[in-house]
Design a protein around this motif. Structure first.
Motif, PDB file in Angstrom:
ATOM      1  N   GLN A  20       0.823  -1.205   0.000  1.00 14.18           N
ATOM      2  CA  GLN A  20       0.000   0.000   0.000  1.00 14.18           C
ATOM      3  C   GLN A  20       0.857   1.256   0.000  1.00 14.18           C
ATOM      4  O   GLN A  20       0.563   2.224  -0.707  1.00 14.18           O
ATOM      5  CB  GLN A  20      -0.959   0.014   1.194  1.00 14.18           C
ATOM      6  CG  GLN A  20      -1.997   1.102   1.100  1.00 14.18           C
ATOM      7  CD  GLN A  20      -2.830   1.017  -0.166  1.00 14.18           C
ATOM      8  OE1 GLN A  20      -3.387  -0.020  -0.493  1.00 14.18           O
ATOM      9  NE2 GLN A  20      -2.907   2.106  -0.907  1.00 14.18           N
ATOM     10  N   ALA A  21       1.948   1.249   0.761  1.00 17.24           N
ATOM     11  CA  ALA A  21       2.849   2.409   0.794  1.00 17.24           C
ATOM     12  C   ALA A  21       3.448   2.665  -0.585  1.00 17.24           C
ATOM     13  O   ALA A  21       3.574   3.813  -1.018  1.00 17.24           O
ATOM     14  CB  ALA A  21       3.952   2.188   1.825  1.00 17.24           C
ATOM     15  N   ALA A  22       3.812   1.593  -1.288  1.00 15.77           N
ATOM     16  CA  ALA A  22       4.373   1.733  -2.636  1.00 15.77           C
ATOM     17  C   ALA A  22       3.321   2.274  -3.596  1.00 15.77           C
ATOM     18  O   ALA A  22       3.611   3.167  -4.405  1.00 15.77           O
ATOM     19  CB  ALA A  22       4.912   0.399  -3.127  1.00 15.77           C
ATOM     20  N   LYS A  23       2.094   1.765  -3.501  1.00 20.14           N
ATOM     21  CA  LYS A  23       1.014   2.233  -4.386  1.00 20.14           C
ATOM     22  C   LYS A  23       0.724   3.714  -4.185  1.00 20.14           C
ATOM     23  O   LYS A  23       0.323   4.396  -5.116  1.00 20.14           O
ATOM     24  CB  LYS A  23      -0.268   1.426  -4.133  1.00 20.14           C
ATOM     25  CG  LYS A  23      -0.236   0.035  -4.698  1.00 20.14           C
ATOM     26  CD  LYS A  23      -1.547  -0.685  -4.415  1.00 20.14           C
ATOM     27  CE  LYS A  23      -1.545  -2.083  -4.996  1.00 20.14           C
ATOM     28  NZ  LYS A  23      -2.806  -2.792  -4.734  1.00 20.14           N
ATOM     29  N   ASP A  24       0.922   4.205  -2.958  1.00 16.46           N
ATOM     30  CA  ASP A  24       0.652   5.602  -2.639  1.00 16.46           C
ATOM     31  C   ASP A  24       1.795   6.537  -3.020  1.00 16.46           C
ATOM     32  O   ASP A  24       1.690   7.747  -2.832  1.00 16.46           O
ATOM     33  CB  ASP A  24       0.351   5.750  -1.136  1.00 16.46           C
ATOM     34  CG  ASP A  24      -0.945   5.066  -0.735  1.00 16.46           C
ATOM     35  OD1 ASP A  24      -1.784   4.794  -1.615  1.00 16.46           O
ATOM     36  OD2 ASP A  24      -1.116   4.804   0.471  1.00 16.46           O
ATOM     37  N   THR A  25       2.874   5.997  -3.562  1.00  9.98           N
ATOM     38  CA  THR A  25       4.043   6.795  -3.932  1.00  9.98           C
ATOM     39  C   THR A  25       3.862   7.392  -5.326  1.00  9.98           C
ATOM     40  O   THR A  25       3.437   6.701  -6.248  1.00  9.98           O
ATOM     41  CB  THR A  25       5.315   5.924  -3.904  1.00  9.98           C
ATOM     42  OG1 THR A  25       5.448   5.337  -2.608  1.00  9.98           O
ATOM     43  CG2 THR A  25       6.558   6.740  -4.216  1.00  9.98           C
ATOM     44  N   ALA A  26       4.197   8.678  -5.461  1.00  8.74           N
ATOM     45  CA  ALA A  26       4.115   9.348  -6.759  1.00  8.74           C
ATOM     46  C   ALA A  26       5.027   8.648  -7.769  1.00  8.74           C
ATOM     47  O   ALA A  26       6.171   8.305  -7.446  1.00  8.74           O
ATOM     48  CB  ALA A  26       4.519  10.806  -6.619  1.00  8.74           C
ATOM     49  N   GLY A  27       4.522   8.396  -8.964  1.00  5.96           N
ATOM     50  CA  GLY A  27       5.296   7.736 -10.015  1.00  5.96           C
ATOM     51  C   GLY A  27       5.025   6.251 -10.122  1.00  5.96           C
ATOM     52  O   GLY A  27       5.452   5.604 -11.069  1.00  5.96           O
ATOM     53  N   VAL A  28       4.299   5.688  -9.138  1.00  7.46           N
ATOM     54  CA  VAL A  28       3.970   4.266  -9.157  1.00  7.46           C
ATOM     55  C   VAL A  28       2.540   4.100  -9.654  1.00  7.46           C
ATOM     56  O   VAL A  28       1.607   4.654  -9.080  1.00  7.46           O
ATOM     57  CB  VAL A  28       4.111   3.628  -7.750  1.00  7.46           C
ATOM     58  CG1 VAL A  28       3.642   2.184  -7.757  1.00  7.46           C
ATOM     59  CG2 VAL A  28       5.545   3.720  -7.271  1.00  7.46           C
ATOM     60  N   ALA A  29       2.376   3.327 -10.743  1.00 10.33           N
ATOM     61  CA  ALA A  29       1.047   3.054 -11.282  1.00 10.33           C
ATOM     62  C   ALA A  29       0.389   1.910 -10.522  1.00 10.33           C
ATOM     63  O   ALA A  29      -0.806   1.942 -10.244  1.00 10.33           O
ATOM     64  CB  ALA A  29       1.135   2.730 -12.771  1.00 10.33           C
ATOM     65  N   ASP A  30       1.179   0.884 -10.180  1.00  6.97           N
ATOM     66  CA  ASP A  30       0.657  -0.264  -9.437  1.00  6.97           C
ATOM     67  C   ASP A  30       1.821  -0.997  -8.777  1.00  6.97           C
ATOM     68  O   ASP A  30       2.972  -0.878  -9.209  1.00  6.97           O
ATOM     69  CB  ASP A  30      -0.097  -1.207 -10.372  1.00  6.97           C
ATOM     70  CG  ASP A  30      -0.962  -2.215  -9.618  1.00  6.97           C
ATOM     71  OD1 ASP A  30      -1.316  -1.955  -8.452  1.00  6.97           O
ATOM     72  OD2 ASP A  30      -1.275  -3.270 -10.196  1.00  6.97           O
ATOM     73  N   GLN A  55      13.561   5.164  -4.656  1.00  7.86           N
ATOM     74  CA  GLN A  55      14.067   5.741  -3.402  1.00  7.86           C
ATOM     75  C   GLN A  55      12.900   6.227  -2.545  1.00  7.86           C
ATOM     76  O   GLN A  55      12.881   6.034  -1.333  1.00  7.86           O
ATOM     77  CB  GLN A  55      15.046   6.886  -3.678  1.00  7.86           C
ATOM     78  CG  GLN A  55      16.382   6.445  -4.239  1.00  7.86           C
ATOM     79  CD  GLN A  55      17.156   5.549  -3.284  1.00  7.86           C
ATOM     80  OE1 GLN A  55      17.111   5.721  -2.076  1.00  7.86           O
ATOM     81  NE2 GLN A  55      17.857   4.571  -3.833  1.00  7.86           N
ATOM     82  N   ASP A  56      11.902   6.848  -3.206  1.00  2.76           N
ATOM     83  CA  ASP A  56      10.706   7.315  -2.496  1.00  2.76           C
ATOM     84  C   ASP A  56       9.891   6.138  -1.974  1.00  2.76           C
ATOM     85  O   ASP A  56       9.359   6.184  -0.866  1.00  2.76           O
ATOM     86  CB  ASP A  56       9.842   8.190  -3.407  1.00  2.76           C
ATOM     87  CG  ASP A  56      10.499   9.527  -3.714  1.00  2.76           C
ATOM     88  OD1 ASP A  56      11.420   9.928  -2.968  1.00  2.76           O
ATOM     89  OD2 ASP A  56      10.079  10.168  -4.696  1.00  2.76           O
ATOM     90  N   VAL A  57       9.786   5.071  -2.766  1.00  3.78           N
ATOM     91  CA  VAL A  57       9.064   3.869  -2.333  1.00  3.78           C
ATOM     92  C   VAL A  57       9.734   3.305  -1.080  1.00  3.78           C
ATOM     93  O   VAL A  57       9.057   2.967  -0.102  1.00  3.78           O
ATOM     94  CB  VAL A  57       9.017   2.799  -3.456  1.00  3.78           C
ATOM     95  CG1 VAL A  57       8.565   1.447  -2.919  1.00  3.78           C
ATOM     96  CG2 VAL A  57       8.099   3.255  -4.591  1.00  3.78           C
ATOM     97  N   LEU A  58      11.056   3.199  -1.093  1.00  2.00           N
ATOM     98  CA  LEU A  58      11.784   2.672   0.065  1.00  2.00           C
ATOM     99  C   LEU A  58      11.535   3.534   1.305  1.00  2.00           C
ATOM    100  O   LEU A  58      11.262   3.009   2.382  1.00  2.00           O
ATOM    101  CB  LEU A  58      13.277   2.581  -0.238  1.00  2.00           C
ATOM    102  CG  LEU A  58      14.150   2.031   0.889  1.00  2.00           C
ATOM    103  CD1 LEU A  58      13.704   0.635   1.310  1.00  2.00           C
ATOM    104  CD2 LEU A  58      15.609   2.016   0.474  1.00  2.00           C
TER     105      LEU A  58
END
Length: 72
Positions: A20-30, A55-58
């Protein structure tokens, strides 16, 4: 574009938080996290800078689960 990353996470609930954190990151479609395989499959938005986005996802994953790891 889709990329697969090896991850280290302790439990399935933590993996769901990471997803969910990754999905909420700008630049991530899925994003899909497979806890059993310890893999994260990230689909990036068109034109996204993969290295910057990951880097933002991490960072976002560390906020919800501080002992997780994504091997970039």
């Amino acid at each position: 574009m889709k990329k697969t990353y090896k991850i280290d996470v302790d439990c399935a609930n933590c993996a769901a938080k990471m997803e969910q954190a990754a999905k909420d990151t700008a630049g991530v479609a899925d994003c899909v996290v497979n806890y059993m395989a310890l893999k994260m499959i990230v689909e990036f938005e068109e034109g996204a800078d993969v290295k910057v986005v990951m880097q933002d996802v991490l960072k976002n994953c560390k906020k919800v689960e501080d002992d997780c790891e994504i091997f970039l």
